[in-house]
Design a protein around this motif. Structure first.
Motif, PDB file in Angstrom:
ATOM      1  N   PHE A 273       0.753  -1.159  -0.066  1.00 48.75           N
ATOM      2  CA  PHE A 273      -0.209   0.032  -0.114  1.00 48.75           C
ATOM      3  C   PHE A 273       1.255   1.180  -0.021  1.00 48.75           C
ATOM      4  N   ARG A 274       0.088   2.386  -0.328  1.00 52.83           N
ATOM      5  CA  ARG A 274       0.935   3.617  -0.339  1.00 52.83           C
ATOM      6  C   ARG A 274       0.030   4.563   0.550  1.00 52.83           C
ATOM      7  N   LYS A 275       0.820   5.458   1.278  1.00 53.41           N
ATOM      8  CA  LYS A 275      -0.006   6.596   1.980  1.00 53.41           C
ATOM      9  C   LYS A 275       0.666   7.863   1.850  1.00 53.41           C
ATOM     10  N   LEU A 276      -0.235   8.697   1.780  1.00 54.26           N
ATOM     11  CA  LEU A 276       0.408  10.107   1.372  1.00 54.26           C
ATOM     12  C   LEU A 276       1.360  10.657   2.630  1.00 54.26           C
ATOM     13  N   TYR A 277       2.499  11.202   2.016  1.00 57.13           N
ATOM     14  CA  TYR A 277       3.411  11.915   2.851  1.00 57.13           C
ATOM     15  C   TYR A 277       3.307  13.296   2.918  1.00 57.13           C
ATOM     16  N   GLY A 278       2.979  13.787   1.858  1.00 56.22           N
ATOM     17  CA  GLY A 278       2.932  15.303   1.587  1.00 56.22           C
ATOM     18  C   GLY A 278       2.914  15.430   0.133  1.00 56.22           C
ATOM     19  N   ARG A 279       2.788  16.848  -0.243  1.00 56.85           N
ATOM     20  CA  ARG A 279       2.850  17.414  -1.624  1.00 56.85           C
ATOM     21  C   ARG A 279       3.955  18.505  -1.825  1.00 56.85           C
ATOM     22  N   VAL A 280       4.377  18.553  -3.186  1.00 65.31           N
ATOM     23  CA  VAL A 280       5.552  19.472  -3.357  1.00 65.31           C
ATOM     24  C   VAL A 280       4.869  20.363  -4.478  1.00 65.31           C
ATOM     25  N   GLU A 281       4.811  21.691  -4.073  1.00 66.93           N
ATOM     26  CA  GLU A 281       4.208  22.827  -4.909  1.00 66.93           C
ATOM     27  C   GLU A 281       5.207  23.382  -5.809  1.00 66.93           C
ATOM     28  N   ALA A 282       5.801  22.500  -6.810  1.00 72.10           N
ATOM     29  CA  ALA A 282       6.739  22.852  -7.722  1.00 72.10           C
ATOM     30  C   ALA A 282       6.727  21.983  -8.930  1.00 72.10           C
ATOM     31  N   ASP A 283       7.009  22.591  -9.835  1.00 67.15           N
ATOM     32  CA  ASP A 283       7.192  21.648 -11.246  1.00 67.15           C
ATOM     33  C   ASP A 283       8.533  21.344 -11.419  1.00 67.15           C
ATOM     34  N   LEU A 284       8.656  19.835 -11.758  1.00 66.67           N
ATOM     35  CA  LEU A 284       9.877  19.242 -12.316  1.00 66.67           C
ATOM     36  C   LEU A 284       9.941  19.010 -13.620  1.00 66.67           C
ATOM     37  N   ASP A 285      10.997  19.154 -14.397  1.00 67.36           N
ATOM     38  CA  ASP A 285      11.346  19.012 -15.640  1.00 67.36           C
ATOM     39  C   ASP A 285      11.908  17.736 -16.032  1.00 67.36           C
ATOM     40  N   ALA A 286      11.555  17.270 -17.299  1.00 62.27           N
ATOM     41  CA  ALA A 286      12.146  15.952 -17.592  1.00 62.27           C
ATOM     42  C   ALA A 286      13.674  15.802 -17.865  1.00 62.27           C
ATOM     43  N   GLY A 287      14.036  14.833 -17.259  1.00 72.78           N
ATOM     44  CA  GLY A 287      15.660  14.803 -17.044  1.00 72.78           C
ATOM     45  C   GLY A 287      16.062  15.472 -15.869  1.00 72.78           C
ATOM     46  N   GLU A 288      15.394  15.941 -14.888  1.00 73.23           N
ATOM     47  CA  GLU A 288      16.040  16.554 -13.918  1.00 73.23           C
ATOM     48  C   GLU A 288      16.216  15.549 -13.044  1.00 73.23           C
ATOM     49  N   THR A 289      17.001  15.868 -11.954  1.00 75.02           N
ATOM     50  CA  THR A 289      17.444  14.633 -10.895  1.00 75.02           C
ATOM     51  C   THR A 289      17.345  15.378  -9.352  1.00 75.02           C
ATOM     52  N   VAL A 290      16.368  14.524  -8.628  1.00 73.48           N
ATOM     53  CA  VAL A 290      15.986  14.914  -7.394  1.00 73.48           C
ATOM     54  C   VAL A 290      16.646  14.307  -6.185  1.00 73.48           C
ATOM     55  N   ALA A 291      17.339  14.920  -5.321  1.00 74.91           N
ATOM     56  CA  ALA A 291      18.158  14.362  -4.460  1.00 74.91           C
ATOM     57  C   ALA A 291      17.089  14.010  -3.027  1.00 74.91           C
ATOM     58  N   VAL A 292      17.167  12.930  -2.584  1.00 73.54           N
ATOM     59  CA  VAL A 292      16.276  12.709  -1.353  1.00 73.54           C
ATOM     60  C   VAL A 292      16.899  12.264  -0.220  1.00 73.54           C
ATOM     61  N   ALA A 293      17.030  12.984   0.886  1.00 74.88           N
ATOM     62  CA  ALA A 293      17.576  12.785   2.001  1.00 74.88           C
ATOM     63  C   ALA A 293      16.715  11.892   2.928  1.00 74.88           C
ATOM     64  N   VAL A 294      16.829  10.519   3.110  1.00 74.61           N
ATOM     65  CA  VAL A 294      15.886   9.540   3.640  1.00 74.61           C
ATOM     66  C   VAL A 294      16.531   9.424   4.851  1.00 74.61           C
ATOM     67  N   ARG A 295      15.733   9.380   6.196  1.00 72.43           N
ATOM     68  CA  ARG A 295      16.092   8.836   7.411  1.00 72.43           C
ATOM     69  C   ARG A 295      15.353   7.604   7.612  1.00 72.43           C
ATOM     70  N   ASN A 296      16.010   6.514   7.452  1.00 68.17           N
ATOM     71  CA  ASN A 296      15.654   5.222   7.464  1.00 68.17           C
ATOM     72  C   ASN A 296      15.584   4.562   8.950  1.00 68.17           C
ATOM     73  N   SER A 297      14.401   4.806   9.558  1.00 71.27           N
ATOM     74  CA  SER A 297      14.227   4.421  10.823  1.00 71.27           C
ATOM     75  C   SER A 297      13.103   3.606  10.930  1.00 71.27           C
TER      76      SER A 297
END
Length: 359
Positions: A273-297
């Motif tokens: 299942f998936r649960k909503l964590y939040g939303r980002v009010e920004a546009d992302l372009d094709a080919g762009e890279t997003v870095a995600v800092a994850v706290r794996n707890s």
């Protein structure tokens, strides 16, 4: 020998041994019998149509021609939704701890922050929804799904904590003090965190590498905020036991403002299942890279579960899901095939008047 006709007639109803029983009992039965009505006797007029081929074939064709365009529209709407899924439960474990993942996640002295990169294959327009996905987590287990007290979530009075036996073993803290919110569902609250930032583009490109703010308000249902979770109910003794299940709650905020808890306590029906964590009010372009800092707890390693972070847009029907479109297409095509087969049967094996009379 049977009695003579005269003797039977002489006995008559006065003997009390007739077929209808004693007169007093017969009168009581008649007195208690409901008043006659066509509805209680199931004698209302009814229509039972006999579906002849000349009626069934047009209906099947109509349903088929109606469902196929609807299915194509649903399928096209689903394909316009773009999402990026990245499973990180193994990626965020050091190589020297892969043989002991449970020990890694339970060791509080180890830094559990890792960075993953999400490649955006298609342009994604705002709002972009952030989900966390869990695998092999059975929130539909009866003992787990019933381990909460709905009265306690909305009522700040002490009487609401009087009967929370269904929350065991997470019902009371030391000395019989109730836990708010109690139960296994709240106790196992998901507690991984994510922060997002754009990766700087190469020289000559555009973009700067700014952080992407994740908005966590408005991710729950309005009915949950206004009715199910009380505005005057505050967390008490939560996660104070010897065994911590998951995330912690801010004791200064009422449950009606703890939207991550609301989303988590809406238990899922399937083990993935998936649960909503939040939303980002920004546009992302094709080919762009997003870095995600994850706290794996969050400990999914004890039951060999999986964790993933999901970025997804939304369409008119919500997230990406081709099932609805495929269901309409299959049903519509099945109706057309049945109409064709029934037409062929009627052409080669026509029904005579004798067949219709038998029906």
């Amino acid at each position: 020998m049977p009695p003579a006709n005269g003797a039977a007639a002489a006995a008559g109803p006065s003997s009390g041994s007739g077929r209808d029983g004693p007169p007093a009992a017969t009168a009581a039965v008649k007195r208690n019998r409901p008043r006659y009505h066509a509805f209680t006797q199931q004698q209302l007029p009814a229509c039972k149509p006999i579906m002849a081929p000349h009626m069934v074939i047009p209906i099947l064709v109509f349903v088929g021609l109606l469902f196929i365009p609807i299915g194509l529209a649903c399928y096209a709407a689903s394909n316009k939704v773009f999402e990026v899924v990245y499973r990180y439960d193994t990626k965020c474990v050091p190589k020297n701890m892969l043989h002991n993942k449970v020990g890694f996640i339970q060791n509080a002295s180890i830094n559990k922050t890792c960075t993953i990169n999400l490649k955006i294959p298609n342009a994604m327009k705002r709002p972009i929804f952030v989900y966390y996905q869990l695998d092999r987590f059975y929130q539909n287990h009866r003992r787990y799904a019933t381990s909460f007290n709905i009265a306690q979530l909305s009522d700040p009075k002490e009487e609401a904590n009087a009967d929370i036996k269904d929350c065991k073993p997470e019902a009371y803290a030391g000395k019989g003090i109730p836990v708010v919110p109690c139960g296994l569902v709240a106790w196992s609250l998901f507690n991984d965190t994510y922060s997002f930032a754009r990766r700087p583009r190469r020289a000559g490109g555009i973009g700067g590498g700014e952080a992407l703010r994740v908005i966590k308000s408005g991710i729950s249902w309005r009915s949950e905020r206004e009715r199910l979770f009380g505005k005057h109910v505050y967390p008490k003794n939560f996660q104070n036991g010897s065994l911590v299940g998951g995330g912690r709650l801010d004791p200064r905020k009422p449950l009606s403002e703890q939207e991550e808890l609301m989303v988590w306590m809406r238990t899922a029906a399937m083990p993935r299942f998936r649960k909503l964590y939040g939303r980002v009010e920004a546009d992302l372009d094709a080919g762009e890279t997003v870095a995600v800092a994850v706290r794996n707890s969050y400990n999914t390693y004890s039951f060999e579960g999986g964790k993933a972070v999901v970025l997804s847009t939304a369409g008119p029907l919500g997230g990406r899901n081709a099932f609805l479109g495929r269901a309409y297409l299959v049903t519509g095509m099945a109706c057309l095939v049945l109409a064709l087969l029934l037409t062929l049967v009627c052409l080669f094996f026509p029904m005579t008047e004798e067949h219709l009379r038998l029906r």
